[in-house]
Design an enzyme around this catalytic site. Structure first.
Site, PDB file in Angstrom:
ATOM      1  N   LYS A 293      -0.512  -3.955  -3.511  1.00  0.00           N
ATOM      2  CA  LYS A 293      -1.813  -3.377  -3.164  1.00  0.00           C
ATOM      3  C   LYS A 293      -1.879  -1.984  -3.795  1.00  0.00           C
ATOM      4  O   LYS A 293      -1.341  -1.022  -3.264  1.00  0.00           O
ATOM      5  CB  LYS A 293      -2.011  -3.279  -1.658  1.00  0.00           C
TER       6      LYS A 293
ATOM      7  N   ASP B  49      11.367   5.385  -9.150  1.00  0.00           N
ATOM      8  CA  ASP B  49      11.148   5.957 -10.482  1.00  0.00           C
ATOM      9  C   ASP B  49      11.776   7.328 -10.663  1.00  0.00           C
ATOM     10  O   ASP B  49      12.208   7.669 -11.765  1.00  0.00           O
ATOM     11  CB  ASP B  49       9.642   6.066 -10.771  1.00  0.00           C
TER      12      ASP B  49
ATOM     13  N   SER C 144       0.811  -1.207   0.000  1.00  0.00           N
ATOM     14  CA  SER C 144       0.000   0.000   0.000  1.00  0.00           C
ATOM     15  C   SER C 144       0.858   1.277   0.000  1.00  0.00           C
ATOM     16  O   SER C 144       1.634   1.499  -0.908  1.00  0.00           O
ATOM     17  CB  SER C 144      -0.946  -0.051   1.202  1.00  0.00           C
TER      18      SER C 144
END
Length: 480
Positions: free
Chosen positions: A328, A314, A303
Protein backbone atom coordinates in the site's frame (compact mmCIF):
# COMPACT_ATOMS: atom_id res chain seq x y z
CA UNK A 1 -37.52 77.73 -17.87
CA UNK A 2 -35.67 77.67 -14.66
CA UNK A 3 -38.47 75.68 -13.10
CA UNK A 4 -38.52 73.34 -16.06
CA UNK A 5 -34.75 72.93 -15.84
CA UNK A 6 -35.07 72.34 -12.10
CA UNK A 7 -37.71 69.64 -12.64
CA UNK A 8 -35.75 68.04 -15.46
CA UNK A 9 -32.61 68.04 -13.29
CA UNK A 10 -34.51 66.37 -10.45
CA UNK A 11 -35.83 63.72 -12.85
CA UNK A 12 -32.32 63.13 -14.12
CA UNK A 13 -31.02 62.76 -10.56
CA UNK A 14 -33.82 60.31 -9.77
CA UNK A 15 -33.07 58.38 -12.94
CA UNK A 16 -29.38 58.34 -12.03
CA UNK A 17 -30.23 57.15 -8.51
CA UNK A 18 -32.41 54.36 -9.88
CA UNK A 19 -29.63 53.39 -12.28
CA UNK A 20 -27.07 53.32 -9.45
CA UNK A 21 -29.40 51.20 -7.30
CA UNK A 22 -29.99 48.86 -10.24
CA UNK A 23 -26.26 48.59 -10.85
CA UNK A 24 -25.65 47.88 -7.17
CA UNK A 25 -28.38 45.20 -7.16
CA UNK A 26 -26.95 43.59 -10.28
CA UNK A 27 -23.41 43.87 -8.90
CA UNK A 28 -24.52 42.41 -5.58
CA UNK A 29 -26.27 39.56 -7.34
CA UNK A 30 -23.26 38.93 -9.57
CA UNK A 31 -20.92 39.12 -6.59
CA UNK A 32 -23.09 36.77 -4.59
CA UNK A 33 -23.25 34.33 -7.49
CA UNK A 34 -19.49 34.55 -7.97
CA UNK A 35 -19.00 33.93 -4.26
CA UNK A 36 -21.33 30.92 -4.44
CA UNK A 37 -19.47 29.54 -7.45
CA UNK A 38 -16.12 29.99 -5.74
CA UNK A 39 -17.35 28.44 -2.50
CA UNK A 40 -19.38 25.66 -4.13
CA UNK A 41 -17.84 24.92 -7.57
CA UNK A 42 -20.16 21.91 -7.91
CA UNK A 43 -22.87 24.36 -8.95
CA UNK A 44 -21.07 24.92 -12.26
CA UNK A 45 -21.24 21.24 -13.16
CA UNK A 46 -24.11 20.38 -15.51
CA UNK A 47 -24.79 17.18 -13.58
CA UNK A 48 -25.46 19.25 -10.45
CA UNK A 49 -28.91 19.95 -11.86
CA UNK A 50 -29.63 16.21 -11.71
CA UNK A 51 -28.56 16.08 -8.07
CA UNK A 52 -30.67 19.12 -7.18
CA UNK A 53 -33.65 17.68 -9.07
CA UNK A 54 -33.39 14.33 -7.26
CA UNK A 55 -33.06 16.08 -3.90
CA UNK A 56 -36.12 18.26 -4.49
CA UNK A 57 -38.25 15.40 -5.80
CA UNK A 58 -37.39 13.20 -2.83
CA UNK A 59 -37.99 15.95 -0.27
CA UNK A 60 -41.33 16.99 -1.79
CA UNK A 61 -42.83 13.78 -3.15
CA UNK A 62 -41.23 10.67 -1.64
CA UNK A 63 -44.04 8.68 -0.03
CA UNK A 64 -42.32 7.87 3.27
CA UNK A 65 -40.64 11.24 3.65
CA UNK A 66 -36.93 11.91 4.00
CA UNK A 67 -34.44 13.86 6.08
CA UNK A 68 -32.28 16.33 4.18
CA UNK A 69 -29.17 15.51 6.25
CA UNK A 70 -29.46 11.83 5.41
CA UNK A 71 -29.83 12.65 1.71
CA UNK A 72 -26.75 14.89 1.69
CA UNK A 73 -24.68 12.33 3.62
CA UNK A 74 -25.82 9.63 1.22
CA UNK A 75 -24.83 11.80 -1.75
CA UNK A 76 -21.38 12.41 -0.23
CA UNK A 77 -20.89 8.69 0.44
CA UNK A 78 -21.94 7.87 -3.11
CA UNK A 79 -19.67 10.54 -4.56
CA UNK A 80 -16.60 9.17 -2.78
CA UNK A 81 -17.71 5.62 -3.53
CA UNK A 82 -17.76 6.40 -7.25
CA UNK A 83 -13.96 6.81 -7.09
CA UNK A 84 -13.77 3.02 -6.63
CA UNK A 85 -10.88 3.56 -4.23
CA UNK A 86 -11.16 1.29 -1.18
CA UNK A 87 -9.07 3.73 0.86
CA UNK A 88 -11.18 6.84 0.21
CA UNK A 89 -14.37 7.08 2.22
CA UNK A 90 -16.90 9.52 3.65
CA UNK A 91 -17.93 8.65 7.22
CA UNK A 92 -20.99 10.47 8.50
CA UNK A 93 -21.27 11.78 12.09
CA UNK A 94 -20.97 8.84 14.55
CA UNK A 95 -18.89 6.80 12.12
CA UNK A 96 -16.58 9.76 11.68
CA UNK A 97 -16.28 10.25 15.43
CA UNK A 98 -15.47 6.56 15.88
CA UNK A 99 -12.80 6.78 13.17
CA UNK A 100 -11.12 9.75 14.86
CA UNK A 101 -11.26 8.04 18.25
CA UNK A 102 -9.53 4.96 16.81
CA UNK A 103 -6.30 6.98 16.63
CA UNK A 104 -6.51 8.42 20.14
CA UNK A 105 -4.54 7.02 23.06
CA UNK A 106 -7.61 6.29 25.18
CA UNK A 107 -11.38 5.84 25.14
CA UNK A 108 -14.05 5.99 27.83
CA UNK A 109 -15.33 2.65 29.08
CA UNK A 110 -14.58 -0.04 31.66
CA UNK A 111 -11.67 -1.74 29.86
CA UNK A 112 -12.44 -5.41 29.26
CA UNK A 113 -12.08 -7.70 26.27
CA UNK A 114 -15.02 -10.07 25.94
CA UNK A 115 -15.53 -13.29 24.05
CA UNK A 116 -18.81 -15.05 23.36
CA UNK A 117 -19.15 -18.74 24.09
CA UNK A 118 -22.37 -20.58 23.39
CA UNK A 119 -24.43 -17.46 24.10
CA UNK A 120 -22.49 -16.44 27.24
CA UNK A 121 -20.36 -13.28 27.46
CA UNK A 122 -17.05 -14.04 29.17
CA UNK A 123 -14.34 -11.57 30.16
CA UNK A 124 -11.33 -12.69 28.14
CA UNK A 125 -8.90 -10.15 29.57
CA UNK A 126 -8.68 -7.11 31.82
CA UNK A 127 -6.90 -4.10 30.28
CA UNK A 128 -4.07 -2.97 32.52
CA UNK A 129 -4.71 0.41 34.13
CA UNK A 130 -8.39 0.43 33.14
CA UNK A 131 -11.35 0.93 35.52
CA UNK A 132 -12.12 -2.80 35.33
CA UNK A 133 -8.76 -3.64 36.90
CA UNK A 134 -9.46 -1.35 39.85
CA UNK A 135 -13.01 -2.65 40.32
CA UNK A 136 -12.08 -6.26 40.98
CA UNK A 137 -13.45 -7.84 37.79
CA UNK A 138 -11.50 -10.94 36.81
CA UNK A 139 -10.59 -12.83 33.67
CA UNK A 140 -13.13 -15.60 32.94
CA UNK A 141 -15.94 -13.85 34.83
CA UNK A 142 -19.22 -14.57 33.03
CA UNK A 143 -21.40 -11.46 32.70
CA UNK A 144 -25.00 -12.27 33.61
CA UNK A 145 -26.63 -8.88 34.26
CA UNK A 146 -25.84 -5.22 33.56
CA UNK A 147 -27.63 -2.63 35.70
CA UNK A 148 -30.18 -5.25 36.72
CA UNK A 149 -31.02 -6.41 33.16
CA UNK A 150 -30.06 -9.85 31.87
CA UNK A 151 -27.61 -9.92 28.97
CA UNK A 152 -28.79 -13.24 27.58
CA UNK A 153 -29.90 -12.81 23.98
CA UNK A 154 -28.01 -9.55 23.41
CA UNK A 155 -25.74 -9.01 20.43
CA UNK A 156 -22.14 -7.94 20.93
CA UNK A 157 -22.99 -4.38 19.87
CA UNK A 158 -25.92 -4.24 22.30
CA UNK A 159 -23.70 -5.45 25.14
CA UNK A 160 -21.05 -2.89 24.20
CA UNK A 161 -23.55 -0.02 24.28
CA UNK A 162 -24.65 -1.04 27.78
CA UNK A 163 -21.08 -0.99 29.04
CA UNK A 164 -20.28 2.36 27.47
CA UNK A 165 -21.25 5.69 28.99
CA UNK A 166 -19.95 9.01 30.24
CA UNK A 167 -16.74 9.24 32.23
CA UNK A 168 -17.50 9.13 35.95
CA UNK A 169 -20.79 7.24 35.56
CA UNK A 170 -21.20 3.85 37.22
CA UNK A 171 -22.28 0.56 35.70
CA UNK A 172 -23.23 -2.38 37.93
CA UNK A 173 -22.34 -5.88 36.69
CA UNK A 174 -23.40 -9.22 38.11
CA UNK A 175 -20.97 -11.95 37.16
CA UNK A 176 -20.60 -15.67 37.71
CA UNK A 177 -17.09 -16.32 38.98
CA UNK A 178 -15.35 -19.65 38.64
CA UNK A 179 -15.35 -21.66 41.86
CA UNK A 180 -17.87 -19.42 43.61
CA UNK A 181 -21.56 -20.00 44.20
CA UNK A 182 -24.09 -17.32 43.31
CA UNK A 183 -23.53 -14.09 41.43
CA UNK A 184 -20.91 -11.51 42.38
CA UNK A 185 -21.94 -7.84 42.09
CA UNK A 186 -19.21 -5.47 40.87
CA UNK A 187 -19.66 -1.73 40.38
CA UNK A 188 -17.34 -0.08 37.85
CA UNK A 189 -16.87 3.66 37.45
CA UNK A 190 -16.39 4.34 33.74
CA UNK A 191 -13.22 6.20 32.87
CA UNK A 192 -10.26 6.43 30.53
CA UNK A 193 -9.11 3.13 29.07
CA UNK A 194 -5.58 3.29 27.62
CA UNK A 195 -5.19 2.15 24.02
CA UNK A 196 -1.71 0.66 23.71
CA UNK A 197 -0.15 -0.04 20.32
CA UNK A 198 3.32 -1.12 21.45
CA UNK A 199 4.42 -4.09 23.55
CA UNK A 200 7.93 -5.24 24.39
CA UNK A 201 9.80 -8.18 25.91
CA UNK A 202 13.41 -9.08 26.56
CA UNK A 203 14.27 -12.41 24.93
CA UNK A 204 17.29 -14.64 25.46
CA UNK A 205 20.78 -13.46 24.50
CA UNK A 206 19.88 -9.82 25.06
CA UNK A 207 17.49 -9.59 22.11
CA UNK A 208 14.79 -7.01 22.78
CA UNK A 209 11.52 -7.59 20.92
CA UNK A 210 9.07 -4.77 20.21
CA UNK A 211 5.69 -5.37 18.57
CA UNK A 212 3.78 -2.47 17.01
CA UNK A 213 0.14 -3.33 16.30
CA UNK A 214 -0.58 -0.08 14.39
CA UNK A 215 0.55 3.55 14.26
CA UNK A 216 -1.67 5.84 16.34
CA UNK A 217 -1.36 9.20 18.09
CA UNK A 218 0.96 8.07 20.92
CA UNK A 219 2.76 5.17 19.24
CA UNK A 220 6.10 6.99 19.03
CA UNK A 221 6.00 7.85 22.75
CA UNK A 222 5.11 4.23 23.59
CA UNK A 223 7.99 3.07 21.40
CA UNK A 224 10.45 5.38 23.16
CA UNK A 225 9.35 3.99 26.52
CA UNK A 226 9.81 0.41 25.28
CA UNK A 227 13.30 1.15 23.91
CA UNK A 228 14.36 2.80 27.17
CA UNK A 229 13.13 -0.20 29.17
CA UNK A 230 14.96 -2.70 26.96
CA UNK A 231 18.15 -0.65 27.04
CA UNK A 232 18.08 -0.67 30.84
CA UNK A 233 17.85 -4.48 30.64
CA UNK A 234 21.01 -4.62 28.52
CA UNK A 235 19.56 -4.99 25.02
CA UNK A 236 22.18 -6.13 22.48
CA UNK A 237 19.95 -6.43 19.39
CA UNK A 238 16.43 -5.37 18.40
CA UNK A 239 13.68 -7.47 16.83
CA UNK A 240 10.82 -5.33 15.50
CA UNK A 241 7.61 -7.28 14.81
CA UNK A 242 5.36 -5.54 12.26
CA UNK A 243 3.40 -8.61 11.17
CA UNK A 244 -0.30 -7.88 10.83
CA UNK A 245 0.31 -4.12 11.26
CA UNK A 246 -2.13 -2.34 8.89
CA UNK A 247 -0.37 1.04 9.17
CA UNK A 248 -1.98 4.23 10.46
CA UNK A 249 -0.60 7.71 11.03
CA UNK A 250 2.55 8.81 9.20
CA UNK A 251 3.92 11.26 11.81
CA UNK A 252 4.63 8.69 14.56
CA UNK A 253 6.15 6.40 11.91
CA UNK A 254 8.63 9.12 10.95
CA UNK A 255 9.38 9.85 14.62
CA UNK A 256 10.27 6.19 15.17
CA UNK A 257 12.35 6.05 11.98
CA UNK A 258 14.37 9.05 13.21
CA UNK A 259 15.89 6.83 15.89
CA UNK A 260 17.39 4.38 13.35
CA UNK A 261 17.88 6.18 10.03
CA UNK A 262 21.24 8.05 9.94
CA UNK A 263 20.93 11.83 10.28
CA UNK A 264 20.21 13.58 6.98
CA UNK A 265 19.20 10.39 5.16
CA UNK A 266 15.76 10.20 3.53
CA UNK A 267 13.04 8.35 5.44
CA UNK A 268 10.20 8.72 2.93
CA UNK A 269 9.07 10.91 0.04
CA UNK A 270 5.40 11.94 -0.19
CA UNK A 271 4.39 12.90 -3.73
CA UNK A 272 1.09 14.69 -4.38
CA UNK A 273 -1.05 14.86 -7.55
CA UNK A 274 0.90 15.72 -10.71
CA UNK A 275 4.01 16.07 -8.49
CA UNK A 276 2.92 19.64 -7.74
CA UNK A 277 4.10 19.05 -4.18
CA UNK A 278 6.81 16.69 -2.99
CA UNK A 279 7.66 16.36 0.70
CA UNK A 280 10.93 14.67 1.53
CA UNK A 281 11.20 13.63 5.16
CA UNK A 282 14.83 13.37 6.27
CA UNK A 283 16.11 11.93 9.51
CA UNK A 284 16.99 14.21 12.41
CA UNK A 285 18.59 11.36 14.37
CA UNK A 286 20.12 12.56 17.64
CA UNK A 287 22.36 9.59 18.45
CA UNK A 288 23.65 6.92 16.04
CA UNK A 289 21.98 3.50 16.42
CA UNK A 290 24.61 0.77 16.60
CA UNK A 291 22.70 -2.41 17.52
CA UNK A 292 21.66 -5.02 14.92
CA UNK A 293 18.00 -4.80 13.80
CA UNK A 294 15.67 -7.39 12.28
CA UNK A 295 12.09 -6.72 11.17
CA UNK A 296 9.33 -9.33 10.92
CA UNK A 297 6.78 -8.73 8.13
CA UNK A 298 4.00 -10.63 6.40
CA UNK A 299 1.30 -10.13 3.79
CA UNK A 300 -0.68 -8.00 6.25
CA UNK A 301 2.14 -5.54 6.94
CA UNK A 302 0.88 -2.42 5.16
CA UNK A 303 1.03 1.34 4.67
CA UNK A 304 2.95 3.13 7.46
CA UNK A 305 4.39 -0.21 8.58
CA UNK A 306 5.84 -0.54 5.08
CA UNK A 307 7.20 3.02 5.27
CA UNK A 308 9.17 2.07 8.39
CA UNK A 309 10.26 -1.25 6.92
CA UNK A 310 11.52 0.33 3.68
CA UNK A 311 13.35 3.11 5.52
CA UNK A 312 15.18 0.77 7.88
CA UNK A 313 15.92 -1.76 5.15
CA UNK A 314 17.33 0.87 2.75
CA UNK A 315 19.26 3.08 5.17
CA UNK A 316 19.72 1.40 8.56
CA UNK A 317 20.91 -2.07 7.53
CA UNK A 318 17.87 -3.84 8.99
CA UNK A 319 17.32 -7.49 8.03
CA UNK A 320 13.72 -7.98 6.89
CA UNK A 321 12.43 -11.49 7.59
CA UNK A 322 9.14 -13.15 6.65
CA UNK A 323 6.90 -12.71 3.62
CA UNK A 324 6.36 -10.00 1.02
CA UNK A 325 4.38 -7.11 2.48
CA UNK A 326 0.90 -5.98 1.41
CA UNK A 327 1.89 -3.17 -0.96
CA UNK A 328 0.00 0.00 0.00
CA UNK A 329 2.02 2.91 -1.34
CA UNK A 330 -0.59 5.66 -1.16
CA UNK A 331 -1.39 8.27 1.46
CA UNK A 332 -4.80 9.36 2.72
CA UNK A 333 -5.48 12.71 4.34
CA UNK A 334 -8.56 12.97 6.51
CA UNK A 335 -10.44 15.96 7.85
CA UNK A 336 -13.24 16.08 10.39
CA UNK A 337 -16.18 18.35 9.58
CA UNK A 338 -18.24 20.40 12.03
CA UNK A 339 -20.86 17.67 12.54
CA UNK A 340 -18.21 15.04 13.26
CA UNK A 341 -18.24 13.50 9.77
CA UNK A 342 -14.89 12.61 8.22
CA UNK A 343 -13.69 12.69 4.63
CA UNK A 344 -10.72 10.38 4.09
CA UNK A 345 -9.24 10.82 0.63
CA UNK A 346 -6.24 9.40 -1.22
CA UNK A 347 -4.15 12.47 -2.06
CA UNK A 348 -0.57 11.27 -2.51
CA UNK A 349 1.77 8.34 -3.02
CA UNK A 350 4.83 7.60 -0.94
CA UNK A 351 8.18 6.42 -2.18
CA UNK A 352 10.94 4.62 -0.33
CA UNK A 353 14.31 6.30 0.31
CA UNK A 354 15.66 4.88 -2.97
CA UNK A 355 12.66 6.27 -4.88
CA UNK A 356 10.71 3.02 -5.28
CA UNK A 357 6.90 3.02 -5.36
CA UNK A 358 5.79 -0.21 -3.71
CA UNK A 359 2.04 0.13 -4.37
CA UNK A 360 0.53 -3.26 -5.26
CA UNK A 361 4.07 -4.67 -5.27
CA UNK A 362 5.03 -4.84 -1.61
CA UNK A 363 8.48 -5.09 -0.05
CA UNK A 364 10.47 -8.28 -0.51
CA UNK A 365 12.17 -9.52 2.67
CA UNK A 366 15.92 -10.09 2.80
CA UNK A 367 15.17 -13.57 4.11
CA UNK A 368 11.92 -15.24 3.02
CA UNK A 369 10.32 -17.46 5.64
CA UNK A 370 6.73 -18.67 5.25
CA UNK A 371 4.34 -18.93 8.16
CA UNK A 372 3.08 -22.45 8.94
CA UNK A 373 -0.16 -23.36 7.18
CA UNK A 374 -2.13 -23.59 10.42
CA UNK A 375 -1.27 -19.97 11.25
CA UNK A 376 -3.14 -18.87 8.12
CA UNK A 377 -6.40 -20.67 8.91
CA UNK A 378 -9.47 -18.43 9.35
CA UNK A 379 -10.85 -17.86 12.84
CA UNK A 380 -13.95 -19.71 13.94
CA UNK A 381 -16.93 -17.37 14.39
CA UNK A 382 -18.94 -17.18 17.59
CA UNK A 383 -22.10 -19.27 17.61
CA UNK A 384 -20.34 -22.26 16.06
CA UNK A 385 -22.28 -25.53 16.18
CA UNK A 386 -21.11 -28.58 14.23
CA UNK A 387 -22.08 -32.22 14.58
CA UNK A 388 -21.93 -35.48 12.61
CA UNK A 389 -23.34 -34.99 9.11
CA UNK A 390 -22.39 -31.31 8.76
CA UNK A 391 -20.04 -30.33 5.96
CA UNK A 392 -18.38 -27.32 4.34
CA UNK A 393 -15.40 -24.98 4.63
CA UNK A 394 -15.80 -24.50 8.39
CA UNK A 395 -15.57 -28.26 8.90
CA UNK A 396 -12.36 -28.30 6.82
CA UNK A 397 -10.93 -25.53 9.04
CA UNK A 398 -11.78 -27.46 12.22
CA UNK A 399 -10.21 -30.63 10.84
CA UNK A 400 -6.99 -28.81 9.88
CA UNK A 401 -6.79 -27.17 13.31
CA UNK A 402 -7.20 -30.49 15.10
CA UNK A 403 -4.59 -32.13 12.87
CA UNK A 404 -2.14 -29.29 13.58
CA UNK A 405 -2.33 -29.91 17.33
CA UNK A 406 -2.01 -33.69 16.98
CA UNK A 407 -5.53 -35.10 16.69
CA UNK A 408 -6.34 -37.50 13.85
CA UNK A 409 -9.50 -36.57 11.90
CA UNK A 410 -9.09 -39.22 9.21
CA UNK A 411 -9.15 -38.01 5.63
CA UNK A 412 -10.29 -34.51 6.60
CA UNK A 413 -12.61 -34.39 3.61
CA UNK A 414 -14.77 -31.53 4.84
CA UNK A 415 -17.48 -33.84 6.20
CA UNK A 416 -18.00 -33.94 9.96
CA UNK A 417 -17.78 -37.72 10.21
CA UNK A 418 -17.21 -40.13 13.07
CA UNK A 419 -13.42 -39.75 12.83
CA UNK A 420 -13.78 -35.99 13.30
CA UNK A 421 -16.20 -36.43 16.21
CA UNK A 422 -13.77 -38.89 17.83
CA UNK A 423 -10.95 -36.37 17.52
CA UNK A 424 -13.14 -33.68 19.09
CA UNK A 425 -14.09 -36.03 21.96
CA UNK A 426 -10.43 -36.79 22.61
CA UNK A 427 -9.58 -33.10 22.63
CA UNK A 428 -12.51 -32.25 24.93
CA UNK A 429 -11.47 -34.97 27.36
CA UNK A 430 -7.86 -33.75 27.40
CA UNK A 431 -9.05 -30.18 28.07
CA UNK A 432 -11.53 -31.22 30.80
CA UNK A 433 -14.47 -29.97 28.72
CA UNK A 434 -17.91 -31.60 28.45
CA UNK A 435 -17.32 -34.57 26.14
CA UNK A 436 -19.92 -34.89 23.38
CA UNK A 437 -17.96 -34.85 20.11
CA UNK A 438 -19.75 -31.73 18.86
CA UNK A 439 -18.01 -28.46 18.01
CA UNK A 440 -19.16 -25.42 19.98
CA UNK A 441 -17.71 -22.06 21.03
CA UNK A 442 -16.03 -23.39 24.17
CA UNK A 443 -14.27 -26.17 22.29
CA UNK A 444 -13.31 -23.83 19.44
CA UNK A 445 -11.82 -21.31 21.89
CA UNK A 446 -9.61 -23.99 23.48
CA UNK A 447 -8.47 -25.25 20.05
CA UNK A 448 -7.47 -21.70 19.08
CA UNK A 449 -5.62 -21.31 22.40
CA UNK A 450 -3.61 -24.49 21.74
CA UNK A 451 -2.82 -23.36 18.19
CA UNK A 452 -1.59 -20.02 19.58
CA UNK A 453 0.65 -21.85 22.08
CA UNK A 454 2.03 -24.00 19.28
CA UNK A 455 2.79 -20.98 17.09
CA UNK A 456 4.49 -19.07 19.90
CA UNK A 457 6.83 -22.02 20.33
CA UNK A 458 7.44 -22.86 16.67
CA UNK A 459 7.17 -19.43 14.98
CA UNK A 460 9.71 -20.02 12.16
CA UNK A 461 9.86 -16.34 11.18
CA UNK A 462 10.74 -15.14 14.67
CA UNK A 463 13.19 -18.00 15.19
CA UNK A 464 15.02 -17.18 11.94
CA UNK A 465 15.20 -13.48 12.84
CA UNK A 466 16.57 -14.38 16.27
CA UNK A 467 19.28 -16.54 14.64
CA UNK A 468 20.29 -13.64 12.38
CA UNK A 469 20.44 -11.22 15.30
CA UNK A 470 22.48 -13.61 17.43
CA UNK A 471 24.96 -14.03 14.59
CA UNK A 472 25.15 -10.28 13.95
CA UNK A 473 25.62 -9.50 17.64
CA UNK A 474 28.32 -12.17 17.89
CA UNK A 475 30.21 -10.61 14.97
CA UNK A 476 29.81 -7.13 16.46
CA UNK A 477 31.10 -8.34 19.84
CA UNK A 478 34.12 -10.12 18.37
CA UNK A 479 35.04 -6.96 16.46
CA UNK A 480 35.24 -4.82 19.59
Amino acid sequence: MNRFGEKAGKQRRQATLVAIVAILVVAGFAGGRLSMLLQYPIIKDKAFGNLAYAYNEIMHDYLDGAKSKALVDGAAEGMVGSLQDPYSVYLSEDKGEAYMQSYEDHFVGIGVEIRQEDGAFIIDSIIKGAPSEKSGLKKEDVIENIDGAAVKGLTFDELKSKLQGKAGSTVKLQVQRQGQAGLQTVSVVRGDVPVLTVSSEMKANGIGEITISRFAEKTAQEFDTAIASLQKQGMKALLLDLRGNPGGLLDPTIQIANRFVPKGKTIVQVVYKDEKRVLTHKSNQKEPWTLPIAILVDAHTASSAEVLTAALKDTAGAQVVGEKTFGKGIVQNFNQLKDGSVLKLTEAQWRSPDGQWIHKKGIEPNVSVAAPDYALLPRLDAGLKLTIGDYGDTVVTVQKMLQAIGYDTGTGSGVYDEATAAAVRAFQQHESLPVNGDMNDKTAYRILARLTDKFQTEDPQRNKAMDLLRAAESVASSGK
